[in-house]
Enzyme design. Structure first.
Site, mmCIF file in Angstrom:
data_model
loop_
_atom_site.group_PDB
_atom_site.id
_atom_site.type_symbol
_atom_site.label_atom_id
_atom_site.label_comp_id
_atom_site.label_asym_id
_atom_site.label_seq_id
_atom_site.Cartn_x
_atom_site.Cartn_y
_atom_site.Cartn_z
ATOM 1 N N THR A 150 0.857 -1.195 0.000
ATOM 2 C CA THR A 150 0.000 0.000 0.000
ATOM 3 C C THR A 150 0.891 1.242 0.000
ATOM 4 O O THR A 150 1.576 1.526 0.978
ATOM 5 C CB THR A 150 -0.915 0.036 1.241
ATOM 6 O OG1 THR A 150 -1.668 -1.163 1.294
ATOM 7 C CG2 THR A 150 -1.856 1.242 1.175
ATOM 8 N N LYS A 225 -7.333 1.936 -2.848
ATOM 9 C CA LYS A 225 -6.908 1.325 -1.577
ATOM 10 C C LYS A 225 -6.894 2.370 -0.461
ATOM 11 O O LYS A 225 -7.311 2.105 0.669
ATOM 12 C CB LYS A 225 -5.510 0.705 -1.766
ATOM 13 C CG LYS A 225 -4.862 0.175 -0.510
ATOM 14 C CD LYS A 225 -5.639 -0.969 0.106
ATOM 15 C CE LYS A 225 -5.011 -1.413 1.431
ATOM 16 N NZ LYS A 225 -5.924 -2.265 2.197
ATOM 17 N N LYS A 293 -0.112 5.206 8.507
ATOM 18 C CA LYS A 293 0.501 5.550 7.209
ATOM 19 C C LYS A 293 -0.588 5.725 6.148
ATOM 20 O O LYS A 293 -0.576 6.677 5.362
ATOM 21 C CB LYS A 293 1.487 4.433 6.830
ATOM 22 C CG LYS A 293 2.134 4.515 5.464
ATOM 23 C CD LYS A 293 1.658 3.468 4.458
ATOM 24 C CE LYS A 293 1.625 2.046 4.908
ATOM 25 N NZ LYS A 293 1.055 1.109 3.928
#
Ligand SMILES: NC(=O)C1=CN([C@@H]2O[C@H](COP(=O)(O)OP(=O)(O)OC[C@H]3O[C@@H](n4cnc5c(N)ncnc54)[C@H](OP(=O)(O)O)[C@@H]3O)[C@@H](O)[C@H]2O)C=CC1
Ligand SMILES: O=CC(=O)O
Length: 346
Positions: A150, A225, A293
């Site tokens: 990701t 995502k 994150k």
């Protein structure tokens, strides 16, 4: 050869955590054009043999919580898998299942037809591409690279440019689904990039996942995502608030979880994580540092298009507090601890 690549790469970028910045700044034209020697026959044989995915060699970089079970599923399905991980000991269980091992990412990329990377964040994903690019240019002209980590769209686009500059093809394919879906081969792939590579990689994606979406240009997979994980991070923070509020007003939070599961806002995540959060147990499936994150990257995405995301911004603050309290490596459900501290209930 590996030593030569590392020495050469050192001219371009250091191995420090700042590497992706150098990686980002380096113009594509800085790469030599030796790949004019391209040998195409291998590409044709790869495409022909990969219809059932059986005789294509697969590389796997990054054997953390997600990478290990994903690579394991490829091995169990009979694929020819070569692995690398920064911490070598994590390769050992895979090697004992039949995986080959290479001591560097570039050697995996040089060896394999398709290399998957499942790395922590933009820095580590950028690092691996940086070291792979030169060797791809000189040794494996027909390779393919699939990044399932990701990262943000900007990083993914840079990776795409670097990989493409070697003549190799690139697919971004971040996954939705955590440790258990990875173990069960039930991930959801959010792919974008080279369509022929999507077709080539599909048999492998189908071993590791239950569904796959092809979303067009590189950056769209990363964006999808990040939107999903931004919502997931906010939902988790909301669950944490609800559990603590129910407790404070004398309700049984276990009953709240049961009520939620039967109503319109039921979510598998609430039923899965709620009971352990009530017990202050956070066995790690999705590390809190990765959720933070993703919140940070999603907020950056929102900023880039001037989209207000006040709820995600507030949730992000809670993950930052949890990180500051030393909970980075716990499951992201440990975000509840930042509210316990605030409410003075711990
Ligand atoms: N866990 C989850 O539920 C999910 C995670 N993701 C995403 O997948 C990715 C991987 O997650 P996960 O497996 O949980 O994370 P882990 O922290 O368990 O694994 C991270 C991997 O990246 C490697 N790594 C970290 N820093 C570096 C570096 N500087 N150089 C080289 N390798 C490095 C680690 O190597 P080492 O072993 O040496 O530390 C390890 O292989 C992340 O982007 C995450 O956001 C996506 C969906 C679900
Ligand atoms: O990125 C995490 C997930 O569960 O999906």
């Amino acid at each position: 050869m590996a030593l030569w690549v590392r020495t050469t790469m050192a001219k371009y970028c250091s191995y420090s955590t700042q590497l992706p910045i150098h990686f980002a700044e380096r113009p594509i034209s800085a790469f030599p054009a030796k790949r004019l020697l391209t040998v195409r026959s291998k590409a044709f044989s790869v495409q022909a043999s990969a219809k059932d995915g059986s005789s294509t060699s697969v590389g796997f970089l990054g054997l953390g919580i997600m990478g290990s079970p994903m690579a394991q599923n490829l091995l169990k399905a009979g694929c020819d898998v070569t692995v690398w991980n920064r911490t070598k000991s994590k390769c050992d269980p895979l090697i004992s299942l039949g995986a080959k091992y290479k001591p560097s990412p570039e050697e995996v990329a040089a060896e394999c037809d398709v290399t998957f990377a499942m790395l922590a964040d933009p820095d580590s994903a950028g690092f691996c591409v940086c070291v792979c690019v030169l060797i791809l240019m000189f040794m494996n002209f027909t390779a393919s690279y699939v990044d399932v980590s990701t990262v943000d769209g900007g990083t993914s686009k840079l990776i795409n440019q670097r990989i493409k500059s070697t003549g190799a093809s690139f697919l971004e394919a971040p996954v939705s689904g955590s440790k258990k879906p990875a173990e069960d081969g039930q991930l959801i792939f959010l792919t974008a990039g080279d369509k022929p590579l999507y077709d080539l990689a599909s048999p492998f994606l189908d071993i590791m996942g239950k569904s796959r979406f092809y979303l067009g240009d590189v950056g769209n997979g990363a964006a999808m995502k990040l939107v999903v994980n931004m919502m997931m991070g906010s939902m988790m923070a909301t669950l944490a608030e609800g559990l603590l509020l129910s407790e404070k007003v004398g309700l049984d939070p276990n009953v709240l979880v049961e009520v939620l599961s039967q109503g319109a806002i039921s979510a598998p995540m609430y039923s899965m994580k709620g009971p352990s959060m009530i017990k202050s147990a956070y066995p790690t499936a999705f590390p809190l540092k990765h959720q933070q994150k993703d919140m940070r990257l999603a907020l950056g995405l929102a900023e880039s298009v001037s989209q207000p995301t006040p709820i995600a911004a507030a949730a992000n603050e809670l993950y930052k507090v949890a990180k500051a309290r030393g909970l980075s490596d716990d499951d992201f459900s440990a975000v509840i601890e930042s509210l316990r501290a605030k409410l003075g209930s711990s």
